[in-house]
Write an enzyme that holds these catalytic residues in place. Structure first.
Site, PDB file in Angstrom:
ATOM      1  N   ASP A 165       0.956  -1.117   0.133  1.00  0.00           N
ATOM      2  CA  ASP A 165       0.008   0.087  -0.174  1.00  0.00           C
ATOM      3  C   ASP A 165       0.694   1.664   0.181  1.00  0.00           C
ATOM      4  O   ASP A 165       1.592   1.079   0.987  1.00  0.00           O
ATOM      5  CB  ASP A 165      -0.702  -0.473   1.138  1.00  0.00           C
ATOM      6  CG  ASP A 165      -2.082   1.319   1.307  1.00  0.00           C
ATOM      7  OD1 ASP A 165      -2.480   1.197   1.782  1.00  0.00           O
ATOM      8  OD2 ASP A 165      -2.263   1.634  -0.136  1.00  0.00           O
ATOM      9  N   HIS A 166       0.462   2.297  -0.412  1.00  0.00           N
ATOM     10  CA  HIS A 166       0.768   4.072  -1.081  1.00  0.00           C
ATOM     11  C   HIS A 166       2.349   3.022  -0.724  1.00  0.00           C
ATOM     12  O   HIS A 166       2.767   3.626  -0.771  1.00  0.00           O
ATOM     13  CB  HIS A 166       1.097   4.632   0.788  1.00  0.00           C
ATOM     14  CG  HIS A 166      -0.517   5.414   0.129  1.00  0.00           C
ATOM     15  ND1 HIS A 166      -0.877   6.094  -0.614  1.00  0.00           N
ATOM     16  CD2 HIS A 166      -1.522   4.117   1.204  1.00  0.00           C
ATOM     17  CE1 HIS A 166      -2.403   6.291  -0.180  1.00  0.00           C
ATOM     18  NE2 HIS A 166      -2.133   6.304   0.954  1.00  0.00           N
ATOM     19  N   GLU A 274      -3.583  -0.738  -8.476  1.00  0.00           N
ATOM     20  CA  GLU A 274      -4.105   0.753  -7.846  1.00  0.00           C
ATOM     21  C   GLU A 274      -2.971   1.607  -7.651  1.00  0.00           C
ATOM     22  O   GLU A 274      -2.179   2.044  -7.738  1.00  0.00           O
ATOM     23  CB  GLU A 274      -5.165   0.747  -6.677  1.00  0.00           C
ATOM     24  CG  GLU A 274      -5.277   1.833  -5.920  1.00  0.00           C
ATOM     25  CD  GLU A 274      -6.446   1.649  -5.074  1.00  0.00           C
ATOM     26  OE1 GLU A 274      -7.105   0.457  -4.340  1.00  0.00           O
ATOM     27  OE2 GLU A 274      -6.303   1.843  -3.660  1.00  0.00           O
ATOM     28  N   LYS A 316      -8.466  10.250   9.494  1.00  0.00           N
ATOM     29  CA  LYS A 316      -8.253   8.946  10.258  1.00  0.00           C
ATOM     30  C   LYS A 316      -9.220   8.805  10.934  1.00  0.00           C
ATOM     31  O   LYS A 316      -9.671   9.326  12.245  1.00  0.00           O
ATOM     32  CB  LYS A 316      -6.724   8.964  10.721  1.00  0.00           C
ATOM     33  CG  LYS A 316      -6.201   9.131   9.936  1.00  0.00           C
ATOM     34  CD  LYS A 316      -6.011   8.032   8.559  1.00  0.00           C
ATOM     35  CE  LYS A 316      -5.166   8.037   6.987  1.00  0.00           C
ATOM     36  NZ  LYS A 316      -5.260   7.285   6.337  1.00  0.00           N
ATOM     37  N   HIS A 348      -9.874   5.624  -0.159  1.00  0.00           N
ATOM     38  CA  HIS A 348      -8.948   5.181   0.752  1.00  0.00           C
ATOM     39  C   HIS A 348      -9.608   6.052   2.243  1.00  0.00           C
ATOM     40  O   HIS A 348     -10.987   7.041   2.393  1.00  0.00           O
ATOM     41  CB  HIS A 348      -7.820   6.156   0.713  1.00  0.00           C
ATOM     42  CG  HIS A 348      -7.128   4.956  -0.510  1.00  0.00           C
ATOM     43  ND1 HIS A 348      -5.768   4.920  -0.015  1.00  0.00           N
ATOM     44  CD2 HIS A 348      -6.807   4.460  -1.353  1.00  0.00           C
ATOM     45  CE1 HIS A 348      -4.909   4.244  -1.257  1.00  0.00           C
ATOM     46  NE2 HIS A 348      -6.091   4.108  -1.726  1.00  0.00           N
TER      47      HIS A 348
END
Ligand SMILES: O=C(O)[C@@H](O)[C@H](O)[C@H](O)C(=O)CO
Length: 495
Positions: A165-166, A274, A316, A348
C-alpha cells in the site's frame, strides 16, 4: 502433555482444549500422510504435525515421540503456503468488490475473517503502507505471515489479497512483489505538483509556457477546449483547466507509465494495480481524473482501481466530514469515469466513514474497493480501555505527549481541548474516549509512538505490555473487530 492431543490428532477426534492448550480445530489440515494443526499454549502458538511425508519433513520444528512442534515462523508460513495454497495471498482476478483490512498489530485478521466469511467480499487481509511499516517497525513479510497464519487458524478458504500500500518507488514495489504482494497501490503523490492549484492565471501561464513544448502540444492536441460526454457525465476542458492539470499531473502520469511498463506489465503472476492520487492537498477534479484515465488507456496501462481524493474530509478514524449531497455528486462523476474506462473506484481512509457508505454502495453500483486500517487499531485500544484501565491511561498519556510529532505524518483537525482530562475520567468511563472524535484521532495517529517508543535503557515503554494485555483479551478483540467491521460491511450493503 501432548500425549492425548497427538493421539486424538492421529485418530480424528481432536478436541478444542487439552490441559491448558487451546486447539484451533478449524486449522486441522492434512496433506497425504501428514496432519497439522495450530495450537496455543499460554501466549505462544505452535504448529503440531504428525505422520510423514514432505509436509512433515519441510516444517522446521522439534521432533518428539512421533510428532513435530513448530513455531509459526516466516519459513513455516511458506511451507503452509506450499501445501495449502488457500493460505497464500492471491489477486482479485474476478474483480470482486473488495475491502482492505489493514492490521497494524498482526492480530486482527481472525476478527476480520469472522466479519467477511459469510459475504462475497474479496478481503485484503495483508495491507500496510510503508508509512505504517515504518511506524510499527514491521517488515512486509510480517504482514503476510500474520494474515496467512490467521487464514490457516480459521480455516478460511475463500481467498485473500496482500496490498503493498502507498508504494512510491520502484524499489519498494519490486521488494514487496518478491515478498508475495498480490496488489500494488502506487502512490504517485510525490510526482503530483500540488503548488499549481495555488497559482493565479498569470502565474499559471508563465509556468506553463516554460514547460517542454512537446508535452504542451501533446496534451493540447488531445484535450484543449474539448467537451467530454459519457454515461451522464459532461466535462468541458478549458485552456486554464488543461494547463493546471498538465502541470499538476504530467510527471505523475509519466511515472505511472514507467512503473507499469517496467514492473507491473511484465510481472508473471496475476496482480491488481491501484493508482492512488488521494493523498494530495486538494480534491481530484473529475476533469483531472478523466485526463489521467484517458492517458492510462492510450498508453495501454491496465489498472484495477483508482483512488481519487474526494471532496470533504476523510480524516483518520472518524466519520466523513462534509456535505453528503456534494459528495454524492463528486463520487458519481468519478464512478462514471471509472466505469467508462473499466476499473473500480477505491476509497481510502475508509475507517468509520459510516455516513457515506450507503452513498458509496449506491453510486458505485456495488463495485468498489474500500480501505480501512486505523479503525482496527482503535478497536484494540478500546479493548484496553474496557479491560486494562491503568494501561489505557498510560497509552492515552503517551499519545498526548507524542501527538504533535504524529501530525507531521497524518492530516487531522483534532482539537485536544475537546478531549476530557484523564484525571476526570473514572475507569469505567474510559471507553467513552473511543466515541470522542478528537480522542479517536489522538489515539489513531500516535499508534507508531505507542508501539515503538523506548526508555533511555532501550526498553519499550508500552509495546510489550500492550501486546500482552491484548493477548489476555484476544477473544474480546476478535469480537470487537467482527462487530465493528460487520457494521462497515452492512452499511456498504455487503452483509
Ligand atoms: O495509515 C496508513 O498509511 C494507511 O492505513 C493508509 O491510510 C491506507 O491507504 C488507508 O487508506 C487505510 O484506510
Amino acid at each position: 502433555m501432548y500425549k492425548q492431543l497427538i493421539k486424538d490428532l492421529k485418530g480424528d477426534s481432536l478436541k478444542p482444549y487439552y490441559e491448558g492448550i487451546k486447539v484451533y480445530t478449524d486449522s486441522l489440515s492434512q496433506y497425504l500422510a501428514a496432519k497439522v494443526v495450530l495450537i496455543r499454549q499460554g501466549a505462544q502458538k505452535f504448529l503440531v504435525a504428525t505422520g510423514s511425508g514432505e509436509l512433515y519433513e519441510d516444517l522446521i520444528g522439534y521432533e518428539n515421540n512421533g510428532f513435530k512442534l513448530a513455531f509459526p515462523t516466516h519459513e513455516n508460513r511458506l511451507v503452509l503456503n506450499k501445501y495449502f495454497p488457500y493460505t497464500a495471498p492471491v489477486a482479485n482476478t474476478e474483480h470482486r468488490t473488495s475491502v482492505g483490512l489493514g492490521d497494524r498489530l498482526g492480530l486482527a485478521t481472525p476478527g476480520h475473517i469472522r466479519a467477511v466469511k459469510d459475504t462475497d467480499v474479496f478481503p485484503i487481509f495483508a495491507q500496510q503502507s510503508v508509512r505504517e511499516l515504518d511506524m510499527t517497525h514491521r517488515k512486509y513479510e510480517d504482514v503476510i505471515d500474520a494474515a496467512s497464519y490467521a487464514v490457516f487458524q480459521e480455516g478460511y478458504k475463500k481467498g485473500f489479497g496482500a496490498d503493498g500500500d502507498h508504494l512510491k518507488t520502484k524499489e519498494d514495489i519490486l521488494k514487496e512483489l518478491d515478498l508475495g504482494a498480490t496488489m500494488i497501490t502506487l502512490d504517485s503523490s510525490e510526482k503530483i505538483d500540488n503548488t499549481i492549484l495555488d497559482l493565479n492565471d498569470e502565474e499559471l501561464l508563465t509556468k506553463y509556457e516554460v514547460l517542454d513544448a512537446s508535452i504542451r502540444s501533446y496534451y493540447e492536441e488531445k484535450y484543449l477546449d474539448s467537451d467530454v460526454k459519457f454515461e451522464g457525465l459532461s466535462l468541458s476542458i478549458s485552456k486554464i483547466q488543461l494547463m493546471r492539470d498538465v502541470l499538476t499531473y504530467y510527471a505523475a502520469i509519466s511515472f505511472i507509465q514507467e512503473v507499469y511498463e517496467e514492473i507491473i506489465k511484465p510481472y508473471k503472476l496475476p496482480l491488481d494495480f491501484e493508482i492512488s492520487i488521494d493523498e494530495t492537498s486538494t480534491p481530484t477534479n473529475p476533469i483531472s481524473h478523466y485526463i489521467i484515465a484517458q492517458e492510462l488507456k492510450d498508453r495501454n496501462i491496465i489498472i484495477s482501481t483508482m483512488a481519487p481524493r474526494f471532496i470533504g474530509e476523510f480524516q483518520k478514524g472518524i466519520d466523513y466530514i462534509g456535505d453528503l449531497d456534494m459528495f454524492t455528486q463528486d463520487i458519481r462523476a468519478h464512478v462514471a469515469i471509472a466505469e467508462h474506462f473499466g476499473y473500480r473506484i477505491s476509497v481510502h481512509s475508509g475507517s468509520d466513514k459510516f455516513s457515506i457508505f450507503p452513498i458509496v454502495a449506491r453510486e458505485t453500483h456495488g463495485k468498489f474497493h474500500v480501505k480501512t486500517a486505523g479503525t482496527n487499531w482503535l478497536e484494540a485500544v478500546e479493548v484496553l480501555a474496557e479491560k486494562e484501565p491503568a494501561l489505557y491511561r498510560e497509552v492515552h498519556a503517551h499519545a498526548l505527549d507524542r501527538f504533535s510529532d504524529a501530525t507531521a505524518l497524518y492530516h487531522v483537525t483534532t482539537n485536544l481541548n475537546n478531549i476530557p482530562s484523564l484525571h476526570d475520567m473514572e475507569d469505567d468511563k474510559l471507553p467513552e474516549y473511543l466515541k470522542n472524535n478528537d480522542a479517536r484521532q489522538l489515539l489513531h495517529i500516535t499508534y507508531g509512538y505507542i508501539l515503538r517508543d523506548q526508555d533511555e535503557h532501550g526498553n519499550f515503554l508500552l509495546r510489550e505490555r500492550f501486546f500482552d494485555a491484548l493477548d489476555d483479551h484476544m477473544e474480546d478483540y476478535t469480537k470487537h473487530l467482527d462487530e465493528h467491521i460487520s457494521r462497515h460491511l452492512a452499511l456498504l450493503n455487503l452483509k
